[in-house]
Scaffold this active site. Sequence first.
Site, PDB file in Angstrom:
ATOM      1  N   LYS A 269       0.515  -1.353  -0.280  1.00  0.00           N
ATOM      2  CA  LYS A 269      -0.326  -0.343  -0.439  1.00  0.00           C
ATOM      3  C   LYS A 269       1.272   1.221   0.055  1.00  0.00           C
ATOM      4  O   LYS A 269       2.238   1.122   0.357  1.00  0.00           O
ATOM      5  CB  LYS A 269      -1.240  -0.172   1.517  1.00  0.00           C
ATOM      6  CG  LYS A 269      -2.267  -0.905   1.299  1.00  0.00           C
ATOM      7  CD  LYS A 269      -2.989  -1.200   2.307  1.00  0.00           C
ATOM      8  CE  LYS A 269      -3.461  -1.971   2.642  1.00  0.00           C
ATOM      9  NZ  LYS A 269      -4.599  -2.269   1.669  1.00  0.00           N
TER      10      LYS A 269
ATOM     11  N   ARG B 238      -9.979 -12.134   0.515  1.00  0.00           N
ATOM     12  CA  ARG B 238     -10.867 -13.112   0.451  1.00  0.00           C
ATOM     13  C   ARG B 238      -9.796 -14.750  -0.024  1.00  0.00           C
ATOM     14  O   ARG B 238     -10.642 -15.720   0.427  1.00  0.00           O
ATOM     15  CB  ARG B 238     -11.466 -12.974  -1.449  1.00  0.00           C
ATOM     16  CG  ARG B 238     -10.472 -12.551  -2.026  1.00  0.00           C
ATOM     17  CD  ARG B 238     -10.437 -11.715  -3.756  1.00  0.00           C
ATOM     18  NE  ARG B 238     -10.596 -10.259  -3.118  1.00  0.00           N
ATOM     19  CZ  ARG B 238     -10.339  -9.376  -3.939  1.00  0.00           C
ATOM     20  NH1 ARG B 238     -11.488  -9.212  -5.458  1.00  0.00           N
ATOM     21  NH2 ARG B 238     -11.355  -8.485  -3.605  1.00  0.00           N
TER      22      ARG B 238
END
Length: 627
Positions: A406, A480
């Site tokens: 990030k 996920r």
Amino acid sequence: MMMSAKAFSFVARRHAAKVLTGTAAAALVVSQQPTPAVVALSSSSSSRSHHATTALAMSAKDDNENNVGPPFTTWTFDKHCETMEFNTVADVKLEFGESSEDADLVVIGIYGPPKKDDDDDDDEEKKDDDDDDTVPPVELTGMAKEFDDANNGWLTQILEDNYKDFKHGGAVGKLTPPLGVASSNDKKLRRVVLLGLGPAKAVEKKDDDDDDDDDTNLMSAIGGAVAKQCDELKKVKTCAVVLPVVEGSYKDLSTEFYNSLYSDNRYRTGDKVVQKASDLETVTLVTSAAGGGDEASLLTQGQQLAKGVTLTKDIVNAPHNVLNSESLANVAKRIAEESNGRITCTILNKEECEERGMGAYLGVARGSETQPQFIHLTYKGEGPVQKKVGIVGKGLLFDTGGYNIKTQMMELMKFDCGGSAAVLGAARAVGELAPEGVEAHFIVAACENMINERAYVPSDVLTASNGKTIEVLNTDAEGRLTLADALVYADKEVGCDAIIELSTLTGACMISLGKEVCGVWTNDNDLAKSLESCSKDTQEKSWRMPMEKSYNKLLESKIADMSNLGGPYGGAITAALFLQNFVSPKKPFAHIDIAGPVWDDKVGATGFGAKLVSEWIARQGQSKKEE
């Protein structure tokens, strides 16, 4: 938590880097001896505390005297933290009573004038009313009128003086400035405020099909306003809340009252410790319409639910050097230990996860400092089980993005465990509330998304426990992957009848729905309606989102069964479609993306999700199991 560059441009905020120097850096070199948690007293010499704090606070006095930094005893350079401390709900008694005579603070709830029939589209009329200095006559009824008559009409005077903001009680949750009043009996000076309950028609029973734009929960508004006033007015030990007949549940009032007194002091010392309403001991509800055993039990249930919300906030607020997969597993164990035998805890270790073929989860976990901890709490209510349900929460204790690191907003990525926080907070509440007829399984695959020589990288192919292969196109779409194996476990090994899953999964959902509404994806209309109803009743706002099947092509891989990343658009939808691959097609399943409402930039963790999940679980025990 997967966030695109466009998503970052909407939600990211840069913060100045903080550098540890001097004694602050020295404080990180600490003793390995465990230090018990203590209760820190405020500088106001209060005899009790509403909130637990770390040993950091205990040592502050001695450290200041010795001019050295306080030891941070939860971890050492060579050993990670193994526990996370819990805050406690405020130690205030909330009860029903018959009199407000002896209270230090009296809060009187009143309804405002009824809305006119043509007020539905009255924006211009409202503006005209705001500009109008005319004060309509005050019309008090019930206990408020009795109070006014017994005190020479000063209640009427307060309403007239504060009409512009208070609207004679028409502004929900608004409070008038406090007025000091001397008792005619003991000459004791007490403070009195008026609390707006909204237009009088709010008490009328509405049809279920009515389209009401006002989604304010009046009982919650009362609880929050009372807590706020008790905090702002110092030296209030006793408070009486005088109410007319109010539609709604006293459970909601109680929950919001205790939630509003939450303050996280675990990492504060000295005068930085904040204790809300520190002198408050008792709040008495005075109303002619309540006070029996059923209503009193609702106050207790509200406090029990608040314990779950408090834990949810604690988990999200906790820094990563305190909260990792192992300390979260110990949180789960403590929930079970304190459940009076209602909840059991199972923690699957690395080897047990490998035996089950949880390659998607373990692929992410390889980069973690701590060992993977697969958490499974089981609650079994009394009576015949009507439904066996699974509640899965995303448990990323910190998300750097992995090798797709990030570039913004990383300082907030401790909230990427928001799904697991909601699930474990709900587990704590359910253990307290003990709903009947339901078996609930709370499941969290806990780890971190970090970078080291073992961490997974883009282009890796992982195999989930149902045998499906996943090409990793982006390591920042990690949540996920961990959820995939957790869902297979809930579906196949536990055999749940229905499954809901909560996660801070995508920035795309935040772009779509903002920071106050969660997104719900499901193919099951009955489950969608149930969650919508629970959302409305708990005031944890949700919105059903589309499951656009044509977007499945965006998840196609050149070398594996699927990829973990869709295209540049519709990222919240493709994330939901990805998860559908790990639950049986005919099984009721809902993905709930809580990335927006889990965090508030002003206050931190919101506790979002715990109430919604707790309510949904309780309702499952009230419905017959579908054959």
